[in-house]
Design a protein around this motif. Structure first.
Motif, PDB file in Angstrom:
ATOM      1  N   GLN A 197      47.247  -8.443  53.417  1.00 14.92           N
ATOM      2  CA  GLN A 197      48.697  -8.534  53.237  1.00 14.92           C
ATOM      3  C   GLN A 197      49.388  -7.170  53.220  1.00 14.92           C
ATOM      4  N   ASN A 198      48.654  -6.129  53.665  1.00 13.14           N
ATOM      5  CA  ASN A 198      49.206  -4.766  53.731  1.00 13.14           C
ATOM      6  C   ASN A 198      49.734  -4.293  52.378  1.00 13.14           C
ATOM      7  N   LEU A 199      49.013  -4.651  51.325  1.00 14.62           N
ATOM      8  CA  LEU A 199      49.436  -4.284  49.972  1.00 14.62           C
ATOM      9  C   LEU A 199      48.463  -3.332  49.283  1.00 14.62           C
ATOM     10  N   LEU A 200      47.485  -2.835  50.018  1.00 12.40           N
ATOM     11  CA  LEU A 200      46.477  -1.993  49.374  1.00 12.40           C
ATOM     12  C   LEU A 200      47.070  -0.683  48.867  1.00 12.40           C
ATOM     13  N   GLU A 201      47.894  -0.028  49.680  1.00 12.63           N
ATOM     14  CA  GLU A 201      48.488   1.242  49.233  1.00 12.63           C
ATOM     15  C   GLU A 201      49.437   1.048  48.052  1.00 12.63           C
ATOM     16  N   PRO A 202      50.343   0.060  48.088  1.00 15.52           N
ATOM     17  CA  PRO A 202      51.164  -0.199  46.901  1.00 15.52           C
ATOM     18  C   PRO A 202      50.307  -0.544  45.679  1.00 15.52           C
ATOM     19  N   ALA A 203      49.222  -1.298  45.885  1.00 14.71           N
ATOM     20  CA  ALA A 203      48.350  -1.655  44.765  1.00 14.71           C
ATOM     21  C   ALA A 203      47.708  -0.415  44.168  1.00 14.71           C
ATOM     22  N   LYS A 204      47.307   0.518  45.006  1.00  8.61           N
ATOM     23  CA  LYS A 204      46.716   1.757  44.499  1.00  8.61           C
ATOM     24  C   LYS A 204      47.755   2.574  43.734  1.00  8.61           C
ATOM     25  N   ALA A 205      48.971   2.633  44.269  1.00  7.51           N
ATOM     26  CA  ALA A 205      50.030   3.387  43.592  1.00  7.51           C
ATOM     27  C   ALA A 205      50.336   2.782  42.230  1.00  7.51           C
ATOM     28  N   VAL A 206      50.421   1.465  42.166  1.00  7.91           N
ATOM     29  CA  VAL A 206      50.685   0.790  40.894  1.00  7.91           C
ATOM     30  C   VAL A 206      49.515   0.988  39.940  1.00  7.91           C
ATOM     31  N   SER A 207      48.302   0.905  40.447  1.00  9.94           N
ATOM     32  CA  SER A 207      47.117   1.085  39.605  1.00  9.94           C
ATOM     33  C   SER A 207      47.114   2.457  38.949  1.00  9.94           C
ATOM     34  N   ALA A 208      47.528   3.477  39.704  1.00  8.90           N
ATOM     35  CA  ALA A 208      47.572   4.823  39.148  1.00  8.90           C
ATOM     36  C   ALA A 208      48.547   4.915  37.981  1.00  8.90           C
ATOM     37  N   MET A 209      49.632   4.146  38.052  1.00 10.26           N
ATOM     38  CA  MET A 209      50.617   4.153  36.976  1.00 10.26           C
ATOM     39  C   MET A 209      50.093   3.494  35.709  1.00 10.26           C
ATOM     40  N   PHE A 210      49.108   2.611  35.854  1.00 11.19           N
ATOM     41  CA  PHE A 210      48.565   1.887  34.702  1.00 11.19           C
ATOM     42  C   PHE A 210      47.302   2.552  34.136  1.00 11.19           C
ATOM     43  N   GLN A 211      46.998   3.762  34.538  1.00 13.25           N
ATOM     44  CA  GLN A 211      45.766   4.405  34.080  1.00 13.25           C
ATOM     45  C   GLN A 211      45.709   4.561  32.567  1.00 13.25           C
ATOM     46  N   ASP A 212      46.835   4.884  31.959  1.00 14.95           N
ATOM     47  CA  ASP A 212      46.840   5.183  30.524  1.00 14.95           C
ATOM     48  C   ASP A 212      47.613   4.161  29.701  1.00 14.95           C
TER      49      ASP A 212
END
Length: 405
Positions: A315-330
């Motif tokens: 669904q071409n959402l891998l890059e947005p998913a990675k960006a969001v994941s980085a925001m949830f690191q802490d």
């Protein structure tokens, strides 16, 4: 160390105790008392007052959190209370004829209770209704159903209350779903004892809004997310007690953390532990046994994460998913506006582009926002780590290096 087992244990039954991903009720439905009580309160109007519920109900949340299990448990609790129960999947209600057939079923409707059909004979039943509908063209059929289905269903419910449960409601056809929502409201307005319960993934709200702009605001909204720590422990340890199996506190804590309090993973861990207990003929779970069971659990988890990873890619959402994941690191809670702003900064789309990305990720349950909350949270924290590290190895606590609990 694990101790030897009592020969009286039925090992075959033990390994069938936990069944992850099946929709079958777990050995202990822990942590779901509040949503079951809300649903039971609505049923009380039908059962005790023989009147309409004040509103319909919607269960929603990411996949794997046990919505189907909860619906099945609710249906079982409502059974035998003088109420007809109709349980369907959204895709089964594919057109107006099927909707009418399901709703009216084989109950006869007394014509003294309705002016829907002007017939010489006293009663009209399902065979007549579905037969008439099947002979009409689409336009006439839609007009007929819109005109008459409300009255027919109201009369049918006065004979016996009806609970209609639709799982995977996010797959409902828009036109048919809209008719169902409007029918439910119209029938309840007549005071007829009818209750509609819908369940689906976080995209359910957008789906329902396209059918009826006001349905969500009128309904009882029940979120179904991860369990709390106490419920997670109980879901794992209490069923094992019936088999005479004890769990060391440290071992239980470890499994609880690695399960991420995610119902599917709780069941998967239970399955892995039971298989290891049988193989070792053991009656006690300590950290050593947990270590031995971990590869069984990890294989299922990795398979699950691979499917989600591939889904994001398709669904071409891998890059947005990675960006969001980085925001949830802490953290595991982020204000929705902050998340939007950070996504704009990370990927440089316009605001609408960021909103579309968040909406799509929410529809998949990668992130989600429970009702009455301004905060997004992960569907599963460790999935974010898996995505962020490009299918990186999960550590012993069930997380990738960049995920949080």
């Amino acid at each position: 160390m694990s101790t030897s087992a009592n020969k009286a244990i039925d090992w075959d039954k033990l390994v069938r105790l936990f069944v992850p991903g099946s929709g079958i009720e777990p050995p202990l439905l822990a942590g779901r008392e509040e949503p079951l009580k809300k649903l039971a309160d609505l049923i009380g109007y039908l059962q005790e007052d023989n009147s309409a519920a004040p509103g319909d109900a919607v269960l929603f949340g990411p996949r794997g959190n046990g919505k189907t299990v909860l619906l099945n448990a609710f249906g079982q609790q409502s059974d035998g209370k003088g109420i007809d129960i109709l349980s369907l999947k959204g895709k089964q209600v594919s057109d107006e004829v099927r909707l009418a057939t399901y709703l009216l079923r084989q109950r006869e409707v007394s014509m003294k209770d309705t002016e829907a059909l002007k017939l010489d004979k006293g009663k009209v039943g399902l065979n007549f209704v579905s037969g008439e509908l099947s002979r009409m063209n689409r336009e006439d059929r839609e007009t007929y159903i819109t005109t008459h289905l409300f009255d027919l269903l109201a009369a049918r419910c006065r004979n016996r209350p009806l609970l209609m449960i639709i799982d995977e409601a996010h797959t409902l056809d828009f036109e048919t779903g809209g008719l169902l929502l409007n029918t439910s409201q119209a029938v309840r307005e007549t005071g007829a004892p009818f209750l509609l319960v819908l369940a689906g993934t976080p995209n359910l709200r957008d789906h329902l809004d396209l059918m009826s702009a006001t349905f969500w605001d009128r309904a009882e909204i029940i979120s179904v997310g991860r369990l709390d720590t106490a419920a997670t422990r109980a879901a794992l340890s209490e069923p094992l007690k019936d088999f005479g199996i004890s769990v060391e506190h440290e071992a239980l804590e470890t499994v609880g953390v690695e399960s991420q309090r995610y119902p599917y993973f709780i069941q998967a861990w239970g399955k892995a532990l039971c298989l290891t207990l049988r193989d070792r003929q053991a009656t006690h779970i300590d950290t050593e046994l947990v270590d031995a069971a971990r590869p069984v659990f990890a294989e299922r988890r990795t398979d699950y994460y691979e499917k989600r990873y591939e889904e994001l890619t398709r669904q071409n959402l891998l890059e947005p998913a990675k960006a969001v994941s980085a925001m949830f690191q802490d953290t595991d809670l982020i204000d929705s506006e902050v998340l939007q702003e950070n996504l704009v900064a990370a990927l440089s789309p316009d605001l609408q582009g960021a909103l579309d990305m968040l909406r799509k990720l929410s529809h998949l349950g990668f992130i989600w926002k429970p009702p009455a909350s301004i905060y997004y949270e992960p569907g599963i924290p460790s999935l974010m780590g898996y995505v962020l590290t490009g299918r990186g190895e999960l550590s012993g606590d069930g997380k990738s290096a960049n995920s949080v609990e």
